[in-house]
Design a protein around this motif. Structure first.
Motif, PDB file in Angstrom:
ATOM      1  N   GLY A   1      29.946 -11.582  12.432  1.00  0.00           N
ATOM      2  CA  GLY A   1      30.417 -11.546  11.062  1.00  0.00           C
ATOM      3  C   GLY A   1      29.872 -12.765  10.340  1.00  0.00           C
ATOM      4  N   ARG A   2      29.675 -12.664   9.017  1.00  0.00           N
ATOM      5  CA  ARG A   2      29.110 -13.788   8.274  1.00  0.00           C
ATOM      6  C   ARG A   2      29.650 -13.824   6.858  1.00  0.00           C
ATOM      7  NH1 ARG A   2      23.319 -13.722   9.106  1.00  0.00           N
ATOM      8  NH2 ARG A   2      22.739 -14.360   6.997  1.00  0.00           N
ATOM      9  N   ALA A   3      29.672 -15.021   6.297  1.00  0.00           N
ATOM     10  CA  ALA A   3      30.092 -15.226   4.909  1.00  0.00           C
ATOM     11  C   ALA A   3      29.338 -16.427   4.370  1.00  0.00           C
ATOM     12  CB  ALA A   3      31.594 -15.461   4.811  1.00  0.00           C
ATOM     13  N   GLY A   4      29.103 -16.435   3.053  1.00  0.00           N
ATOM     14  CA  GLY A   4      28.360 -17.547   2.494  1.00  0.00           C
ATOM     15  C   GLY A   4      28.444 -17.609   0.992  1.00  0.00           C
ATOM     16  N   TYR A   5      27.753 -18.573   0.444  1.00  0.00           N
ATOM     17  CA  TYR A   5      27.711 -18.749  -1.015  1.00  0.00           C
ATOM     18  C   TYR A   5      26.327 -19.275  -1.386  1.00  0.00           C
ATOM     19  CZ  TYR A   5      29.338 -19.615  -5.745  1.00  0.00           C
ATOM     20  OH  TYR A   5      29.517 -19.564  -7.106  1.00  0.00           O
ATOM     21  N   ASP A   6      25.749 -18.693  -2.457  1.00  0.00           N
ATOM     22  CA  ASP A   6      24.433 -19.106  -2.947  1.00  0.00           C
ATOM     23  C   ASP A   6      24.522 -19.600  -4.380  1.00  0.00           C
ATOM     24  OD1 ASP A   6      22.923 -18.445  -0.638  1.00  0.00           O
ATOM     25  OD2 ASP A   6      22.969 -16.335  -1.192  1.00  0.00           O
TER      26      ASP A   6
END
Length: 277
Positions: A104-109
């Motif tokens: 699973g992954r999460a992020g912000y750009d």
């Protein structure tokens, strides 16, 4: 390392999807948060020169040689970078296993023109397995095996966005709980281990994402991941062995043994998907 045909087929599918995305999404923006996941292959390096080291006097120094009562090297048959098929090198050994992995992954750009900066967090599991075997003159085998119980990663990334696609480089820290195993054909001595170990390491690589719609993207990512795993020890005790047993000659309490390569590393090839908001 090996790659499966389903992964190659999925990669080809991603390439086909990229064509309409480039044509239709020139003004798509990548700024904002996202959640998603990945599936892929963890491909092992071939550790052909890996071996096992010994501490016969239990002083913490693993540069000792286990010797027989006649002074010969008890492990003169040598080592193999895999799991034993039998009690002697002539039987061969099975190579390291490349395995399925899922995260699973999460992020912000943040986007500035065509340049995109961001962070990504991920966590999951890999079925890859890394083994090494030592052979004694008895004859007997002693096989060490490790695989990831789970792993976590935190990476920065920087990329270039153009016509609905994002090309990026990424790198950062990795943490893993490593599930260690040990097997032997020696039925005389006793063997105890310290079980699972924790390890810090790093990952770096790159990838691409393609906008399928305004809020959904698919991607392909490569990472090289390395964990430093040098805490797993096998303590060899007397068991029912005679006092002339090679493991007991220097110290009657026994001998400690561990792998001589602390690097648990792999190549990660992943298909990614993300919902952006």
């Amino acid at each position: 390392m090996k790659f499966s045909s389903p992964l190659m087929l999925a990669t080809a599918s991603l390439a086909l999807l990229a064509t309409p995305a480039f044509a239709q999404s020139e003004d798509e923006q990548w700024e904002g948060g996202y959640i998603g996941g990945s599936i892929g292959i963890g491909a092992q390096n071939n550790d052909r020169n890996e071996g096992v080291v010994f501490d016969t006097n239990l002083d913490g120094d693993y540069s000792d040689t286990v010797r027989t009562v006649l002074g010969a090297d008890a492990f003169s048959p040598g080592f193999c970078g895999g799991a034993a098929n039998g009690t002697a090198p002539i039987d061969g050994c099975r190579g390291d296993k490349d395995g399925l992995e899922y995260y699973g992954r999460a992020g912000y750009d943040v986007q500035n023109g065509n340049i995109v900066f961001g962070v990504v967090l991920d966590g999951g599991k890999s079925k890859s397995r890394d083994s090494v075997t030592a052979y004694s003159t008895t004859p007997a085998f002693y096989t060490f095996t490790r695989e990831l119980d789970y792993s976590l990663g935190a990476r920065a990334r920087v990329g270039y966005a153009a016509r609905g696609a994002l090309f990026y480089a990424t790198g950062g820290a990795a943490y893993a709980k490593i599930d260690n195993g040990f097997a032997t054909s020696n039925g005389a001595n006793s063997f105890s281990t310290n079980g699972k170990t924790s390890s810090w390491g790093y990952s770096y690589g790159g990838g691409t994402e393609v906008k399928i719609s305004r809020n959904f993207s698919l991607g392909l990512e490569y990472l090289y991941t390395n964990y430093v795993d040098d805490d797993f020890v096998v303590a060899v005790g007397p068991g029912t062995a005679a006092a002339t047993n090679p493991f007991l000659l220097t110290n009657a309490a026994g001998t400690n043994m561990k792998r001589d390569d602390s690097d648990f590393d792999m190549h990660n090839i992943r298909l990614t998907a993300a919902f952006r908001f």
